[in-house]
Design an enzyme around this catalytic site. Structure first.
Site, PDB file in Angstrom:
ATOM      1  N   HIS A  56      21.403 -16.449  33.719  1.00 10.91           N
ATOM      2  CA  HIS A  56      20.899 -16.888  32.416  1.00 10.91           C
ATOM      3  C   HIS A  56      21.246 -18.334  32.092  1.00 10.91           C
ATOM      4  CE1 HIS A  56      19.368 -12.976  30.967  1.00 10.91           C
ATOM      5  NE2 HIS A  56      20.297 -12.501  31.781  1.00 10.91           N
TER       6      HIS A  56
ATOM      7  N   ASP B  50      15.670  -3.799  37.167  1.00 14.42           N
ATOM      8  CA  ASP B  50      14.769  -3.028  38.030  1.00 14.42           C
ATOM      9  C   ASP B  50      15.339  -1.637  38.275  1.00 14.42           C
ATOM     10  OD1 ASP B  50      12.613  -4.996  39.278  1.00 14.42           O
ATOM     11  OD2 ASP B  50      14.501  -6.101  39.170  1.00 14.42           O
TER      12      ASP B  50
ATOM     13  N   HIS C 115      29.097  -2.845  39.538  1.00 14.79           N
ATOM     14  CA  HIS C 115      28.584  -4.210  39.432  1.00 14.79           C
ATOM     15  C   HIS C 115      29.675  -5.182  39.880  1.00 14.79           C
ATOM     16  CE1 HIS C 115      25.749  -7.237  38.192  1.00 14.79           C
ATOM     17  NE2 HIS C 115      24.934  -6.327  37.689  1.00 14.79           N
TER      18      HIS C 115
END
Length: 412
Positions: free
Chosen positions: A17, A359, A106
């Site tokens: 980002h 996704d 993650h």
């Protein structure tokens, strides 16, 4: 590190980002026509928001060449490529809950452990957004490979979850023993693969099954993994740098560096372990006349193999046969379902339901990423081999040296 390659070097930059992502390419041959239109098609195939079963993040991923070309011709100097992040939403991640808990599976925790600080939004450098630089650089490498050697690289989705395009059987425990798979590798191209959107599995029935399967997981705010198969045709023989930089080792390095990868196999792969050597060995045969020169007139080997369980690589060196391999991708770690986790300091437990746009399955968008990394590997190894051959031309031929040595021995 963020740099890949030796003679053809690519350095990527940017987080999920931040303002932009991109890459610097060092070592691109001068004199090649290159504009954004050569790069954009692969960028568009990789971009988010392509269908209902991909992330809805709306990025156009328009690539801009910043340096290294003039009047549409490469100068041989570093090529700078940039893509702006136009639909960044760091606010999706900037909340107290996300700041307290690492997302299960993650890279939040591991990045913090390594650097002592991490990106507060998205996955930072571990996000698939980082792969934009790889795809842009891969498109540049591919253009040279196509123009100079006629190299063709095509990847496609070969499985999603337990739905396989070529499921293993007793007769063919590995696709390398499946005639339908081998026939597909001879002709498959990107235009055909993209006719089977949104999944990119070039089988109408299987593609529909996979699309429905992914949609089910998205509906449950869950995710699922799959595999991507890639074939590289018209590869010159002699590429690969034994012992530690063998061609399959370089390909494995490249593919396993892609986010969410969990496995790699080349040629017969793991299924080849179930085949006796008498069947697995690739017998050499004389190459047909049509195989002796590429589109650019570059000589081809006099020999080829009757079968290709080796996947075009023997002893870590390309033999001129098509290279093919498969890459496994895990289910995306970020899902909408509530999951148990612990606080960063380890003093408490909690439940985290991740926000953001992600996704449910990465393999449809991973196809151009796999192709691009394959192009970078072939290009880098080709540049090294060209340098080796160029250096050798400044010396006496091996035959003349052999005669000279014999005469020297006779005189003694």
């Amino acid at each position: 590190m963020s740099t890949f390659g030796h003679a053809f070097r690519v350095t990527t930059y940017g987080e999920s980002h931040c303002r932009s992502v991109g890459c610097i390419i060092d070592g691109c041959p001068p004199g090649m026509e290159l504009t954004e239109s050569d790069i954009q098609p692969q960028m568009t195939r990789r971009r988010p928001g392509q269908s209902s079963i991909t992330t809805p993040r709306n990025e156009k991923d328009r690539v801009m060449i910043q340096s290294g070309t003039e009047f549409g011709i490469t100068l041989g100097t570093p090529i700078g490529l940039i893509v702006l992040n136009e639909d960044q939403r760091p606010r999706d991640y900037g909340n107290k809950t996300m700041d307290m808990y690492p997302r299960p599976s993650h890279a939040d925790w591991t990045y913090l452990e390594k650097y002592g600080v991490k990106a507060s939004s998205g996955g930072g450098r571990s996000s698939a957004r980082e792969t934009i630089g790889r795809v842009a650089a891969g498109a540049v490498a591919e253009k040279y490979l196509k123009l100079a050697y006629g190299v063709e690289i095509t990847a496609f989705v070969s499985s999603v979850g337990n739905i396989h395009m070529f499921p293993p059987t007793t007769e063919a425990p590995t696709p390398s023993q499946n005639p339908d798979f081998l026939k597909l590798l001879e002709t498959i191209d990107r235009k055909t693969v993209d006719q089977f959107l949104p999944v990119r599995c070039p089988d109408e029935k299987k593609s529909e099954e996979m699309a429905d399967y992914i949609a089910e997981y998205k509906e449950r705010e869950d995710s699922i993994g799959g595999t991507v198969t890639c074939v590289i045709r018209n590869v010159p023989s002699g590429l690969g740098e034994p012992c530690f930089d063998k061609m399959e080792a370089e390909l494995a390095h490249a593919m396993m560096s892609i986010p969410a990868t969990k496995g790699f196999e080349v040629g017969s792969g793991f299924g080849g372990c179930e085949i006796p050597g008498s069947i697995h060995n690739d017998a050499f045969i004389r190459a047909p006349e049509s195989d002796k020169s590429s589109k650019s007139g570059i000589p081809r080997p006099k020999l080829t193999t009757k079968t290709n369980n080796s996947g075009g690589i023997q002893g870590g060196i390309t033999n001129g046969a098509p290279i093919y391999f498969r890459v496994a991708f895990k289910p995306p770690a970020t899902i909408g379902q509530a999951q148990n986790t612990a606080t960063y300091d380890g003093d408490g437990e909690g439940v985290l339901a991740a926000k953001g746009r992600h996704d449910p399955c990465v393999v449809p968008r991973a196809v151009p990423i796999v192709e691009s990394m394959a192009a970078l590997v072939i290009m880098d190894n080709l540049m090294q081999q060209i340098a080796r051959h160029g250096a050798r031309t400044h010396l006496a031929s091996l035959q003349n040296r052999a005669v000279s040595t014999e005469n020297s021995v006779d005189r003694q």
